[in-house]
Design an enzyme around this catalytic site. Structure first.
Site, PDB file in Angstrom:
ATOM      1  N   GLU A  89       0.860  -1.196   0.000  1.00 36.06           N
ATOM      2  CA  GLU A  89       0.000   0.000   0.000  1.00 36.06           C
ATOM      3  C   GLU A  89       0.898   1.249   0.000  1.00 36.06           C
ATOM      4  O   GLU A  89       1.947   1.262   0.661  1.00 36.06           O
ATOM      5  CB  GLU A  89      -0.829  -0.015   1.293  1.00 36.06           C
ATOM      6  N   ASN A  95      -7.078   5.822  -1.881  1.00 33.52           N
ATOM      7  CA  ASN A  95      -5.951   4.950  -1.577  1.00 33.52           C
ATOM      8  C   ASN A  95      -6.099   3.753  -2.519  1.00 33.52           C
ATOM      9  O   ASN A  95      -6.932   2.872  -2.291  1.00 33.52           O
ATOM     10  CB  ASN A  95      -6.024   4.543  -0.096  1.00 33.52           C
ATOM     11  N   LYS A 134      -9.442   1.625  -1.966  1.00 34.62           N
ATOM     12  CA  LYS A 134      -9.643   1.093  -0.608  1.00 34.62           C
ATOM     13  C   LYS A 134     -11.054   1.378  -0.100  1.00 34.62           C
ATOM     14  O   LYS A 134     -11.537   2.514  -0.190  1.00 34.62           O
ATOM     15  CB  LYS A 134      -8.590   1.721   0.316  1.00 34.62           C
ATOM     16  N   CYS A 183      -4.797  -2.944   2.994  1.00 37.05           N
ATOM     17  CA  CYS A 183      -4.513  -2.787   4.419  1.00 37.05           C
ATOM     18  C   CYS A 183      -5.694  -3.061   5.336  1.00 37.05           C
ATOM     19  O   CYS A 183      -6.016  -4.197   5.599  1.00 37.05           O
ATOM     20  CB  CYS A 183      -3.891  -1.417   4.697  1.00 37.05           C
ATOM     21  N   ASN A 212       0.285  -0.891   5.385  1.00 37.11           N
ATOM     22  CA  ASN A 212       1.167  -0.113   6.275  1.00 37.11           C
ATOM     23  C   ASN A 212       0.486  -0.183   7.641  1.00 37.11           C
ATOM     24  O   ASN A 212      -0.546   0.462   7.843  1.00 37.11           O
ATOM     25  CB  ASN A 212       1.214   1.369   5.891  1.00 37.11           C
TER      26      ASN A 212
HETATM   27  N1  CDT Z   1      -3.026   1.614   6.426  1.00 36.57           N
HETATM   28  C1  CDT Z   1      -3.928   1.071   7.262  1.00 36.57           C
HETATM   29  O1  CDT Z   1      -5.062   0.855   6.898  1.00 36.57           O
HETATM   30  N2  CDT Z   1      -3.493   0.834   8.521  1.00 36.57           N
HETATM   31  C2  CDT Z   1      -4.375   0.345   9.557  1.00 36.57           C
HETATM   32  C3  CDT Z   1      -3.860   0.816  10.867  1.00 36.57           C
HETATM   33  C4  CDT Z   1      -4.816   0.636  11.970  1.00 36.57           C
HETATM   34  S1  CDT Z   1      -6.004   1.861  12.108  1.00 36.57           S
HETATM   35  C5  CDT Z   1      -5.183   3.210  12.743  1.00 36.57           C
HETATM   36  C6  CDT Z   1      -4.475  -1.178   9.577  1.00 36.57           C
HETATM   37  O2  CDT Z   1      -5.595  -1.682   9.659  1.00 36.57           O
HETATM   38  O3  CDT Z   1      -3.452  -1.852   9.565  1.00 36.57           O
END
Ligand code: CDT
Length: 317
Positions: free
Chosen positions: A57, A117, A134, A179, A204
């Site tokens: 991502e 995204n 996304k 993600c 990420n």
């Molecule tokens: N990039 C992304 O979606 N990261 C989220 C972080 C947790 S929510 C702050 C994830 O689900 O990994």
């Protein structure tokens, strides 16, 4: 296997797939420098006779939603306005010359001003076969200075109205998710109901989860838990690929992995930097699950699942 109920159990559509994990991308790292890193992973993929590489991502920039800008356009330089653009064309050309396909996550700014995204899927001849935006956008919209760092995806990205598709590609049925999407069972089931055989997921994931830091120690467990379950319950291969390591002072989970339709992990990264992991994915193996325990047409009961599509939050009895 004379009395087996599973059809197509001999290996026929074996695809050599890789996850091209990235280590951190600094705030000042240029697109050209990042693309050099992607090309190095692609070179290794070619040496290892890989046919499809998943990149993470937001693979072209640092994870910019960790910083607040009053003007939402303050981060415009992190977005791609065309794909391929002048800098990313190098990646497309190299991949096509190797005959390797890839998925790639990046921030997309559309001509009419929408911010997504986004992840694309590019075939072995360099043609874009799929674009996914996304669906589940985590984090918050406003600056929250109590946090050690921000997670402002909800400020910088819109929720995709398009949902989850599956595309005929790579001699199979391929889906994309990004993600936070990987944590939701609906993501996999929406694609499972379209017969998906391989799902590419870039992520990420900061290790520190400010709303409940008790979860920090469980990040690796939760990462595997959701992708293993999604793979198994839908009889599909899943590739999870991280941008990991300590980026601008924030540690992100690495642990990129390739999951079989059994839910088993068949390859996993051992570092939190740039690393290629590879697995031979027999797409026909999916039928072992799709035609038995998870024979949807035979066993699902959508008439008693109405809440799933019609209700958003919890309604207690
Ligand atoms: N990039 C992304 O979606 N990261 C989220 C972080 C947790 S929510 C702050 C994830 O689900 O990994």
């Amino acid at each position: 296997m004379a009395n087996s109920t599973v059809k197509n159990s001999s290996p026929k559509r074996s695809l050599r797939v890789a996850a091209g994990q990235l280590g951190p991308i600094g705030k000042d790292e240029t697109r050209a420098e990042v693309i050099d890193r992607l090309l190095a992973l692609l070179d290794e993929a070619a040496d290892r006779k890989v046919e499809l590489v998943a990149f993470p991502e937001l693979a072209l920039t640092t994870f910019f939603p960790r910083w607040y800008t009053e003007d939402i356009g303050g981060h415009d330089h992190y977005y791609e306005k065309e794909m391929p653009g002048p800098e990313t064309k190098r990646l497309f050309d190299a991949a096509a010359s190797y005959g390797i396909g890839f998925s790639l996550g990046y921030a997309e700014l559309t001509p009419d001003g929408h911010r997504y995204n986004t992840q694309i899927l590019v075939e072995r001849d360099g043609t874009e076969v799929a674009k996914f935006r996304k669906v589940h956008i985590p984090g918050h919209e406003q600056d929250e200075p109590w946090r050690p760092f921000q997670h402002l995806e909800r400020r910088y990205f819109e929720e995709s109205p398009e949902g989850f598709s599956v595309w005929p590609a790579f001699d199979g049925l391929v889906g994309l998710a990004t993600c936070n999407d990987r944590r939701w069972p609906e993501t996999y089931r929406e694609m499972g109901l379209q017969g998906v055989e391989l799902i590419m997921i870039g992520y990420n994931t900061p290790v520190h989860y400010a709303p409940d830091p008790v979860q920090n120690a469980l990040q690796g467990f939760h990462n595997h838990l959701c992708m293993q379950a999604g793979a198994y319950q839908n009889g599909t291969w899943v590739v999870g690929v991280a941008k990991g390591g300590i980026e601008e002072g924030v540690e992100s989970l690495a642990q990129s992995a390739i999951y079989a339709p059994s839910g088993q992990i068949v390859a996993q990264a051992i570092s939190n930097g740039d690393e290629l992991i590879v697995a031979d994915c027999d797409l026909d193996w999916c039928n072992k699950y799709k035609e038995t325990l998870f024979d949807f047409a035979r066993y699902r009961r959508p008439e008693v699942y109405q809440r799933i599509a019609n209700q958003k939050g919890v309604v207690e009895p």
